[in-house]
Write a protein that holds these residues in place. Sequence first.
Motif, mmCIF file in Angstrom:
data_model
loop_
_atom_site.group_PDB
_atom_site.id
_atom_site.type_symbol
_atom_site.label_atom_id
_atom_site.label_comp_id
_atom_site.label_asym_id
_atom_site.label_seq_id
_atom_site.Cartn_x
_atom_site.Cartn_y
_atom_site.Cartn_z
ATOM 1 N N PHE A 1 -65.727 3.033 -89.620
ATOM 2 C CA PHE A 1 -66.674 2.282 -88.786
ATOM 3 C C PHE A 1 -66.922 0.899 -89.381
ATOM 4 O O PHE A 1 -66.892 -0.112 -88.680
ATOM 5 C CB PHE A 1 -67.988 3.065 -88.667
ATOM 6 N N PHE B 1 -67.186 12.609 -93.179
ATOM 7 C CA PHE B 1 -68.244 11.646 -92.857
ATOM 8 C C PHE B 1 -68.022 10.330 -93.594
ATOM 9 O O PHE B 1 -68.226 9.262 -93.029
ATOM 10 C CB PHE B 1 -69.624 12.241 -93.180
ATOM 11 N N ILE C 1 -71.737 -2.148 -82.902
ATOM 12 C CA ILE C 1 -71.355 -2.928 -84.091
ATOM 13 C C ILE C 1 -72.353 -4.041 -84.402
ATOM 14 O O ILE C 1 -72.507 -4.435 -85.548
ATOM 15 C CB ILE C 1 -69.913 -3.478 -83.998
ATOM 16 N N THR C 2 -73.022 -4.560 -83.406
ATOM 17 C CA THR C 2 -74.049 -5.574 -83.677
ATOM 18 C C THR C 2 -75.343 -5.182 -82.985
ATOM 19 O O THR C 2 -75.805 -5.846 -82.066
ATOM 20 C CB THR C 2 -73.622 -6.973 -83.186
ATOM 21 N N LEU D 1 -64.193 -6.502 -85.702
ATOM 22 C CA LEU D 1 -64.565 -6.694 -84.293
ATOM 23 C C LEU D 1 -65.687 -7.703 -84.088
ATOM 24 O O LEU D 1 -65.829 -8.259 -83.011
ATOM 25 C CB LEU D 1 -64.978 -5.352 -83.661
ATOM 26 N N ILE D 2 -66.485 -7.953 -85.102
ATOM 27 C CA ILE D 2 -67.593 -8.902 -84.922
ATOM 28 C C ILE D 2 -67.024 -10.324 -84.790
ATOM 29 O O ILE D 2 -66.255 -10.763 -85.653
ATOM 30 C CB ILE D 2 -68.581 -8.814 -86.106
ATOM 31 N N HIS E 1 -79.125 -13.776 -82.924
ATOM 32 C CA HIS E 1 -78.440 -12.502 -82.742
ATOM 33 C C HIS E 1 -77.504 -12.559 -81.534
ATOM 34 O O HIS E 1 -77.656 -11.817 -80.563
ATOM 35 C CB HIS E 1 -79.475 -11.385 -82.568
ATOM 36 N N PHE F 1 -65.339 8.556 -91.786
ATOM 37 C CA PHE F 1 -65.819 8.033 -90.512
ATOM 38 C C PHE F 1 -66.652 6.765 -90.711
ATOM 39 O O PHE F 1 -66.448 5.750 -90.044
ATOM 40 C CB PHE F 1 -66.650 9.102 -89.788
ATOM 41 N N ASN G 1 -79.073 -4.622 -81.828
ATOM 42 C CA ASN G 1 -80.317 -5.382 -81.914
ATOM 43 C C ASN G 1 -81.433 -4.422 -82.333
ATOM 44 O O ASN G 1 -81.769 -3.500 -81.602
ATOM 45 C CB ASN G 1 -80.611 -5.992 -80.534
ATOM 46 N N ARG H 1 -65.852 -2.493 -87.722
ATOM 47 C CA ARG H 1 -66.963 -3.408 -87.449
ATOM 48 C C ARG H 1 -66.641 -4.797 -87.993
ATOM 49 O O ARG H 1 -66.853 -5.806 -87.328
ATOM 50 C CB ARG H 1 -68.219 -2.845 -88.133
ATOM 51 N N PHE I 1 -70.673 -14.984 -84.637
ATOM 52 C CA PHE I 1 -71.852 -14.149 -84.406
ATOM 53 C C PHE I 1 -72.912 -14.417 -85.471
ATOM 54 O O PHE I 1 -72.600 -14.483 -86.661
ATOM 55 C CB PHE I 1 -71.481 -12.667 -84.408
ATOM 56 N N TYR J 1 -68.513 -1.040 -77.029
ATOM 57 C CA TYR J 1 -68.697 -0.773 -78.451
ATOM 58 C C TYR J 1 -69.640 -1.793 -79.111
ATOM 59 O O TYR J 1 -70.151 -1.573 -80.199
ATOM 60 C CB TYR J 1 -67.338 -0.772 -79.169
#
Lengths: 151, 397
Positions: free
Chosen positions: A19, A12, B97-98, A26-27, A36, A15, B100, A23, A31, B93
Motif C-alpha cells: 500500500f 499484513f 491514498i490521500t 500514485l500521489i 490538500h 499488504f 482528507n 501510494r 499534491f 483509489y
Amino acid sequence: MPAQINRILLLFTAFIGLFLVVRHFLIPETFGQYGHYRGASLDDISSREMVFADKEDCFACHDDIMEILENEMHAGLSCLICHGPGREHVDDPQLGNINKESGREFCGRCHDIHPSRPLDVVNQVDIKTHHTEKTNCIECHNPHALWEGME
Amino acid sequence: MEDHYQHLYEMLSQVEGYIYPNEIELQWGILIVLYPYLTGLVAGAFILASLERVFKIKVLGPTYQLALITALSFLIVAPFTLISHLGQPLRAYEIMITPNGTSAMAIFGFIYLWYLLAVLNLEIWLDYRRDFVIWAKEKKGFMRGVYKVLSLGTSDISPKAVKLDDRLGYIITVIGIPSAFLLHGYVGFIFGSIKANPWWSTVLMPVIFIFSAMVSGIALIMILYMVVSFLRKVKIDMACLDTIAKYLFYMLILDFTLESLDQVHRIYEAEESFDILNVLVNGRLNITLFIFQIFSGMIIPLIGIGAIQLFKVREQVRKIIYLLTGVMVLVGIFFMRWNVVIGGQLFSKGFHGFTNFKLGLVGSEGLFMAIMWMVLPFVILAFLLWLLPPWKKEEAA
C-alpha cells in the motif's frame, strides 16, 4: 511464534508495505503544494475557456448602471441572473450578444404570485391580472431603478 | 445548450412549490439507497454469527459459517455501489491514498478496509484454516493448489494449533462486534450528521441504522439458511431456525421502538421543518413509509413471529411464516433506506416546496444497475459456499 500468527503478520506487513509503495507512486507530484489537493489542478482549471462574466466586468463599462443600482432592491443580484452568462459580451460588446428580456413571463419567473414563495423576500404580483393592457414590465418598471417614475 | 434547457424544463415540470435550483434534481439515487442496505446486511449477518461465537448461543451453530460468508459476499460488493454512483472508477483509489482527515466519507474507506481485512477475512480464515489443510491433502490437481494457497502454507492441525485458531478467532470476533457497529453506525452517522437536513439530522440515526441492520441481516440469514437447506435437500434444524426468528423478533421490537421514538420526538418537538416533513410523509413517502416500511416491514412480521412465540404452531406453518416475514422485513428495511436517502432529498431545504424522483431503468443510476449490484453478492455467496462449504467442515469434524 505459531505458524498461523506468523502468516497473518507476514500478510499484513506485505499488504501495508505494498500500500505504501503504491501510494508513493500514485500521489501526483504537485499534491499538497498549496493545500490538500493537486497543485497543478489550478493551471488546468484556469486554462479553461471562460463563459461567465463578473459583476465587476459589467461595471467596467456600465458604471452609470452601477450608480443607479447601488441602493436598489436588485442591488444584491448578479447581472447574469437577467442578462445571461455574458462573457461573450465582455470580450466583444455588441447589442445582440447579451440577454435583454423583459416580458411578463420573464419577470414573472421571480415575481409572479406563488403561494410557497416567501412574500417578505420577493415582491409578487399576479401577472395574469396586473396591468394586462401593457405587454412589457419595463414600460413602467426600470429593473435597475425600480421605483423610478412611480408613486 | 438547447438540450440543456430541454432537460431543465422537464425537471421543472416535476417541481411543486418553491425550491432552490440545486435541489431540483436528486444527487443521490437508488445506488446510494443500496449502499447502506448492503452494509446493513453485512453488519447484521456478522452480529448473528457473533451470537454463536461470543455469546455462546450454540444452537445457532448451523448458521455460523453461512452468516460469515454472507457478510463477506455483501461487504465485497457494497463499495461498488458508491464507485458506480460516482462514475469515476479509475479515480476511486484516490480517497484511500490521500484521505482528507476531516471528511467522514474518506475515513470510512479505512473503517471498511479494517472490517474487511482485519475482521471478516481473518475470522473466516482462522475458522477454515484446519479445513484448508485437510482439503489440500484430499483434493487433487488445481483445487489442491487453491486450498494450499488459502492455507497460506500452514500445515499444523494438531489439537494445540486448532485450539489457538479458535482462541484467535474468538478474540477477533470480540473485536469484530464493535467494528460491525462502527461500520454501520458510521453509515448512519454520515446521514445523521448533515445538520442542514431535518429529515436526516438526528443523533439517533446511527443507532437506528445499527438496529435496522441487525434486523435485515438476521432476516437474510434466516431466509438463506432455509434456501440453502432446501437446495441441499437436508432437514432444517428447527431449533436453530426458531432461535434466529426469536432474535429477529427481539431486534424488530428494538428497531421499531427506536424508529418510533425518533418520529415521536420529531412530532413533539415540531420544529420549523415539521410542516414540510408532515407533507412529505403523508404525500410522497406515503406508500414507501406507511405500507412498505412500517406495515409490511415491521408490524406484520412482529405479529407473525410474535404469534409463534406465544402459540404452538406446526413446523410447516412456522417455516412458511418465517420465509414470508423474512422477505417482508428485507423489503421493509430496503424501503427504510429509501425513505431516508430519497425522502431527505425530496423537500426543499427552504421548506417551501418539493421535487420528484423518477427511477430510470437503464443507465449508471438506473434500476438494472441496482439489480446487478443486488444480485452480485448472491453470485459471490454461491461461489464461496462452493469453495468453503460449511457442511464439509461438519463431516470432517
